[in-house]
Design a protein around this motif. Sequence first.
Motif: not given
Length: 445
Positions: A291-297
């Motif tokens: 579950d990847i946080p939006d901060e990764f993008y």
Amino acid sequence: MSAIIKFFQKKKLDIKFKKVGAGHRLNEKTDRSSAAPSSGGGRASYQSGPNRKEPTHESQRAGEAALIRFSQKNETTDPKVTMKAQMKREMEAERRALENVQKTQASASGLQEVVQESAPVAASRILFKCPELGSVVLPHNEMEEYIREYLLNQLADEPEMTSALMIHTFNKDKVKVKACVETISKYLDNIIANPEEEKYRKIRHSNKAFHERVSPLEGTEEFIQAVGFQYKTISVDSVDEIFWVMEEEVAKDTERLKGLKEVLLLAEPIRPQLDRAVQVFSPSSAATKFDIPDEFYCVSKEELMKEQQRRQEAVEKFGMLRTKAMRERDEIKELRKYRYALIRVRMPDGILLQGTFKAFEKLAAIFEFVRENLTESWMPFNLVTQTGQRLPEDSNLAEFGLAPAAVVNLEWDKEVLKDIATQQGELCQKQALKPELVALITTLK
């Protein structure tokens, strides 16, 4: 020209059909002798059977030549048709390549599940640390503010060192910092070489070099004061001007000034460091679900999907043929979509070691992260993707397709394991990770 020729050929063909007369069904019984009516006194397009003559040898050769020319003409493709076919082939090749990449990434890092399935939140936010200032862990903006407050609080106790650190830390433009440090160093060199010369101990505040290179940067005023300059107003030609002035007694302590110059030159900026946010999970079939946080993008997931859809629609609508340079630019854009990467390293016993990395960090950072968490840090090992590809330490995570998330496997060096087996009589069965980490182990759902 080819379009014009085709137009007249079509006109000519239409005229011929009109002269032949009305058409007939294929299953209609007709008398061949009456099947060729003339139109307007025109000659019939073919003769009845009894009057037909066998073609001469010359006619047969002429007919064969005509057939060859006709077949060659049919093989010659219209340039527009050729371009369209080429465009279709390129689009199909790109589609297949994209599918292959997605399949590879899905098998290597479970990226398909990132979009399609939900999982426990493995990294709720990105945190940073600063080992020089203690064990505090904060989001990036808060950590930068923490560093600022720390330096300002230290200024009264250690003004020389702290102000030098402020110049390097508070100002992000490295070029401007370098120019500032060089300018201040030049002032100090002149004073050290000529401590009794008053002109070298005075810096006019409106001086162009000082005004452009030194004054605009944070921390410079504090450092100049720490060195021994004082803020004074001096009358020059009946006009009051502001100067930074150093007293002669202060200037004579050249050893101190040399030391301060070295402090300024050697100071390093204090920067927030990405916290690895270490987590340990027991063996699980959900290892590839993230579950990847939006901060990764760099942009939101929705914007990424919209951009991909727009590009596909543009290709289909306008038939855009993409050159190699265009494809390379798109690849660079693809790499820049991610800021961070979540990496899980599966140990030989199945336990998962998880850490957070910047997308453009070298793969060597993963090796270092694993090594510092191993019980036997000296043991050589390889990191291998789900597809069996070894990670080269000199590439970065994004280039190798590990962003925004991936699972890699740790494999011990086989030769070393063989030597251990020879010496100890059996393979080393120790826990790979440090006990304090294993004590924190949790379960992925």
